[in-house]
Scaffold this motif. Structure first.
Motif, PDB file in Angstrom:
ATOM      1  N   LEU A 202      91.813 -10.841  59.097  1.00  0.00           N
ATOM      2  CA  LEU A 202      91.216 -10.548  57.794  1.00  0.00           C
ATOM      3  C   LEU A 202      92.219  -9.863  56.875  1.00  0.00           C
ATOM      4  O   LEU A 202      92.257 -10.126  55.667  1.00  0.00           O
ATOM      5  N   SER A 203      93.036  -9.001  57.453  1.00  0.00           N
ATOM      6  CA  SER A 203      94.005  -8.284  56.627  1.00  0.00           C
ATOM      7  C   SER A 203      95.085  -9.240  56.078  1.00  0.00           C
ATOM      8  O   SER A 203      95.413  -9.206  54.883  1.00  0.00           O
ATOM      9  N   VAL A 204      95.618 -10.131  56.933  1.00  0.00           N
ATOM     10  CA  VAL A 204      96.635 -11.085  56.466  1.00  0.00           C
ATOM     11  C   VAL A 204      96.012 -12.063  55.466  1.00  0.00           C
ATOM     12  O   VAL A 204      96.588 -12.355  54.404  1.00  0.00           O
ATOM     13  N   ALA A 205      94.807 -12.543  55.782  1.00  0.00           N
ATOM     14  CA  ALA A 205      94.158 -13.513  54.892  1.00  0.00           C
ATOM     15  C   ALA A 205      93.891 -12.899  53.521  1.00  0.00           C
ATOM     16  O   ALA A 205      94.113 -13.535  52.484  1.00  0.00           O
ATOM     17  N   GLU A 206      93.456 -11.662  53.523  1.00  0.00           N
ATOM     18  CA  GLU A 206      93.162 -11.013  52.238  1.00  0.00           C
ATOM     19  C   GLU A 206      94.435 -10.856  51.398  1.00  0.00           C
ATOM     20  O   GLU A 206      94.441 -11.129  50.191  1.00  0.00           O
ATOM     21  N   ALA A 207      95.522 -10.460  52.076  1.00  0.00           N
ATOM     22  CA  ALA A 207      96.781 -10.263  51.343  1.00  0.00           C
ATOM     23  C   ALA A 207      97.317 -11.577  50.786  1.00  0.00           C
ATOM     24  O   ALA A 207      97.787 -11.648  49.644  1.00  0.00           O
ATOM     25  N   ALA A 208      97.242 -12.636  51.605  1.00  0.00           N
ATOM     26  CA  ALA A 208      97.871 -13.906  51.213  1.00  0.00           C
ATOM     27  C   ALA A 208      96.961 -14.764  50.346  1.00  0.00           C
ATOM     28  O   ALA A 208      97.446 -15.673  49.643  1.00  0.00           O
ATOM     29  N   ALA A 209      95.662 -14.500  50.368  1.00  0.00           N
ATOM     30  CA  ALA A 209      94.664 -15.395  49.759  1.00  0.00           C
ATOM     31  C   ALA A 209      95.000 -15.872  48.344  1.00  0.00           C
ATOM     32  O   ALA A 209      94.817 -17.055  48.050  1.00  0.00           O
TER      33      ALA A 209
END
Ligand code: C5P
Length: 211
Positions: free
Chosen positions: A17-24
């Motif tokens: 969730l943290s990587v997805a949120e940053a890269a989204a």
């Protein structure tokens, strides 16, 4: 120039969730496979869907048609937009995934050729070309082809015409984004984004090659 697809092969819900949120903001799709689903469960699709980015299930499904149907139905019911299957089990097995995708209003991609060195033993050359043709004949939405071998992508493009090519192998596996971008429809990038100190910045870098 291609969409940017994050291969989210991390091993916890929190990191996903943290990587997805940053890269989204820089992504067109997120690809999830066995590493994350085995670690965090298929229902990781629900919170990831909240970023509003289509999810691709990379289970490289490779079974008899009935089992492929059951797997694909679970995938689409969980909220995924697309599924990746293998082609080497035959056209009826691929057709089962395509049918499930069509029923769900989703997409199905067939692995034609893989990106790692060992792929040259079986999943390349004439076999890859036969798989690409079969993907077209089965009504798949596109194929998976290696960013590590642009000349092979060109050969496979000649077979599949305007079906889509999603291409892994950029970055960690050595593929060059600038060379491959004009040849494909989706650039799949995993480790070069999710292991970066700043995944948002890494995603932004690859997003420069987008349409
Ligand atoms: O970390 P990296 O950018 O190498 O990730 C590539 C992703 O694409 C991984 O999820 C890998 O399983 C997947 N993949 C691949 N080659 C294929 C099909 C899928 O590398 N032919």
């Amino acid at each position: 120039m291609p969409d940017l697809i994050l291969a989210l092969d991390v091993l916890s819900r929190e990191e996903a969730l943290s990587v997805a949120e940053a890269a989204a903001p820089h992504l067109d799709a997120i690809k999830i496979g066995y590493p994350l689903v085995l670690a965090a469960g298929l229902d990781i699709a629900a919170p990831l869907s909240e970023f509003g980015i289509p999810l691709i299930a990379d289970f490289k499904v490779a079974d008899i048609p009935n089992t492929n149907s059951l797997i694909a139905q679970q995938v689409f019911a969980a909220g995924f937009f697309a599924i990746i299957c293998q082609g080497f089990c035959g056209s009826d097995s691929v057709a089962a995934c395509v049918e499930a995708a069509d029923d769900a209003g989703g997409e199905c991609y067939v692995v034609a050729e893989m990106s790692h060195p060992g792929a040259l033993e079986f999943l390349s050359g004439k076999n890859a070309e036969l798989l690409a043709q079969m993907a077209v004949d089965a009504g798949a939405h596109g194929i998976i082809a290696p960013a590590t071998r642009p000349e092979r992508v060109q050969t496979l493009r000649a077979i599949i015409g305007d079906k889509k090519i999603l291409s892994p192998g950029v970055g960690a596996q050595g593929g060059d984004p600038e060379t491959i971008a004009p040849l494909i429809d989706g650039m799949i990038v995993g480790r070069s984004i999710y292991t970066a100190e700043d995944p948002a910045e890494a995603a932004r870098t690859y997003a420069r090659f987008r349409r």
